[in-house]
Design a protein around this motif. Structure first.
Motif, short mmCIF file in Angstrom:
data_model
loop_
_atom_site.label_atom_id
_atom_site.label_comp_id
_atom_site.label_asym_id
_atom_site.label_seq_id
_atom_site.Cartn_x
_atom_site.Cartn_y
_atom_site.Cartn_z
N ALA A 1 0.80 -1.14 0.06
CA ALA A 1 -0.10 0.02 -0.07
C ALA A 1 0.89 1.30 0.11
N LEU A 2 1.70 1.35 0.96
CA LEU A 2 2.80 2.56 0.84
C LEU A 2 3.55 2.70 -0.56
N LEU A 3 4.24 1.50 -0.86
CA LEU A 3 4.86 1.39 -2.33
C LEU A 3 3.93 2.17 -3.55
N GLY A 4 2.81 1.34 -3.66
CA GLY A 4 1.97 1.86 -4.63
C GLY A 4 1.45 3.44 -4.59
N GLY A 5 1.05 3.63 -3.32
CA GLY A 5 0.51 4.88 -2.91
C GLY A 5 1.63 6.10 -3.23
N GLY A 6 2.79 5.73 -2.86
CA GLY A 6 3.95 6.86 -2.86
C GLY A 6 3.98 6.91 -4.58
N ALA A 7 4.11 5.83 -5.26
CA ALA A 7 4.31 6.11 -6.60
C ALA A 7 3.29 6.76 -7.26
N TRP A 8 1.81 6.35 -7.13
CA TRP A 8 0.84 7.17 -7.45
C TRP A 8 0.73 8.74 -7.11
N LEU A 9 0.86 8.93 -6.06
CA LEU A 9 1.08 10.42 -5.61
C LEU A 9 2.45 11.08 -6.29
N ALA A 10 3.41 10.34 -6.56
CA ALA A 10 4.58 11.31 -7.27
C ALA A 10 4.31 11.63 -8.72
N GLY A 11 3.24 11.06 -9.25
CA GLY A 11 2.95 11.30 -10.42
C GLY A 11 1.92 12.59 -10.54
N ALA B 1 -3.19 -2.64 -6.92
CA ALA B 1 -4.00 -3.88 -7.19
C ALA B 1 -3.45 -5.01 -6.57
N LEU B 2 -2.14 -5.02 -6.23
CA LEU B 2 -1.87 -6.35 -5.61
C LEU B 2 -1.93 -6.41 -4.16
N VAL B 3 -2.30 -5.48 -3.38
CA VAL B 3 -2.68 -5.42 -1.98
C VAL B 3 -3.87 -6.42 -1.54
N PRO B 4 -4.93 -6.50 -2.13
CA PRO B 4 -5.98 -7.73 -1.75
C PRO B 4 -5.31 -9.06 -2.26
N VAL B 5 -4.48 -9.20 -3.22
CA VAL B 5 -4.00 -10.31 -3.54
C VAL B 5 -3.17 -10.81 -2.45
N CYS B 6 -2.37 -9.95 -1.90
CA CYS B 6 -1.31 -10.26 -0.99
C CYS B 6 -2.21 -10.80 0.44
N LEU B 7 -3.12 -9.80 0.90
CA LEU B 7 -4.02 -10.13 2.14
C LEU B 7 -4.71 -11.40 1.97
N ALA B 8 -5.05 -12.10 0.69
CA ALA B 8 -5.64 -13.46 0.65
C ALA B 8 -4.71 -14.60 0.65
#
Length: 442
Positions: A97-107, A191-198
């Motif tokens: 979540a942190l990695l994906g959120g940080g990359a998205w916000l950087a854009g 998009a991989l966060v729910p996959v990881c949690l499962a």
């Protein structure tokens, strides 16, 4: 049991150690390393577009990379402690979540502080959660005699991430722009966060902990030749007792100066090669291909460490790194294909090779319920060194107007990193390793 790092660390593990679940654990660690370092280190492709749009200095750009490395380092002990307490589901899910959120916000940034907060702080925290502190702890629950090989396979995710992500990001930048590239990468990771949690983490984490098996092993009654202390068994190791040992600080030295030497040059590699006359896609591909070679290099290093000993494997890797850096020095005088091939070949093969060595040594020496926390603080030295190196590299570039001083600094740092492994050095002497009991299958 005393183990000399110049001696083989043990025979190859029997096949029963590589169970399907254990292999899955190594594979997941590889994927998380691939994502974390692949996304974070691809920042080097954004340097020139950001400078062109905002007019920021090179020091400011390498400062973002330094912030990411520093955050990854400072968050590593916390990631290890949280992993020891809450397990992989929570830590890996938060990391994605942190990695994906940080990359998205950087854009979506409009100012420099926003870039530091997103690509620096958030991405750095995500990399810490997804990185080798947690992976080494998890893999240590499944492997004993082939631990170095297993950890090196997980570490090779770094190289594969760089190989695929950097050219991909460069292609996206060339076709849709740097902002869309950032956001696309961020959304993919989220998009991989729910996959990881499962995932079935209850089984993957191991029904029994390796340190409990070790704690039931015969106790060590002799003095610790590294720390000078006497311990009853490996479960007695705490962060405080580890920090009183010489081995702990020598491992910190190896990680810190290796990272200084690597990261004072690597964030600027694409810009350096581009400004030296190579095309942007060729520069990114060269850096990515070096990552490809590091994948095999890390696996071979772990295999050699299991058979020839840590010191020999480490010194060989430092020699190859130095040869690759000399290729960059040659490019600073004249950009030739031969010098570029030398950099890619030698630097690439040895890139990341010290990680499996230090990870395995830390897990063997400081085995116990605090293994993740202890290794987290050692790993932090690598990230702090990377932050110092990348920031110093940017300052040297702006001060000298070139890259030659940066390359020379890199060579000096690599020499300091190799020193503990030299014949007669601390890590080339006897290391008090605890006898690892056979893993209890889950």
């Amino acid at each position: 049991m005393n183990v000399n790092v110049d001696e083989p660390t043990g025979a190859p593990a029997p096949l029963r150690e590589a169970t399907p679940t254990a292999v899955t654990v190594v594979g997941l660690a590889f994927v998380f390393n691939f994502l974390g370092r692949g996304v974070a280190d691809a920042f080097s492709a954004y340097i020139l577009p950001l400078e062109a749009e905002f007019g920021w200095s090179r020091q400011s750009m390498t400062g973002v990379f330094a912030t990411y490395m520093l955050m990854a380092g400072l968050a590593s002990p916390a990631a290890g402690a949280l992993f020891d307490r809450f397990g992989p589901r929570v830590v890996y899910g938060a990391g994605l979540a942190l990695l994906g959120g940080g990359a998205w916000l950087a854009g979506r940034i409009e100012s420099l502080w926003q870039l530091y907060a997103s690509a620096g702080l958030m991405v750095g925290a995500g990399v810490a959660a997804l990185g080798m502190v947690c992976a080494a702890t998890l893999i240590g629950r499944w492997f004993t005699r082939s631990l170095a090989t297993a950890i090196s396979i997980a570490y090779s995710g770094f190289g594969c991430g760089i190989l695929l992500m950097l050219p991909l990001v460069q292609y996206l930048i060339d076709t849709v722009g740097w902002r869309s590239a950032c956001q696309a990468v961020g959304l993919f990771v989220l998009a991989l966060v729910p996959v990881c949690l499962a995932l079935p983490w209850g089984r993957l984490a191991g029904r029994s902990r390796a340190h409990l098996a070790v704690a039931r092993a015969p106790a060590s009654t002799g003095p610790d030749t590294v720390s000078g202390a006497t311990t009853d068994r490996p479960a007695d190791w705490t962060l405080r007792s580890a920090m009183r040992s010489v081995a702990y600080w020598r491992l910190v030295q190896v990680f810190f100066f290796t990272s200084v030497g690597i990261y004072c040059v690597s964030p600027q590699i694409v810009a350096f090669l581009t400004e030296s006359g190579f095309t942007p896609i060729a520069a990114a591909s060269a850096f990515g291909f070096a990552g490809l070679l590091s994948t095999g290099g890390m696996i071979v290093t772990g295999w050699l460490a299991d058979r020839l000993g840590f010191a020999r494997a480490a010194l060989l890797s430092f020699g190859l790194t130095s040869a690759g850096i000399l290729g960059l020095l040659a490019i600073s005088y004249q950009a030739t294909l031969a010098a570029l091939v030398g950099y890619v070949l030698f630097f690439g093969i040895a890139q990341g090779a010290r990680g499996p060595i230090v990870s395995t040594m830390s897990n063997r020496i400081f085995a116990g319920p605090s293994a993740g926390t202890i290794y987290g603080t050692i790993y932090a030295a690598m990230s702090v060194g990377g932050a110092c190196g990348s920031l110093a590299g940017g300052i040297l570039h702006d001060a000298t107007g070139g890259y030659r001083a940066v390359v020379l600094m890199s060579l000096g740092a690599i020499a300091l990193a190799a020193e503990p492994f030299r014949p007669g050095g601390t890590l080339a002497g006897a290391i008090a390793a605890r006898r690892a009991a056979p893993r209890i299958p889950a």
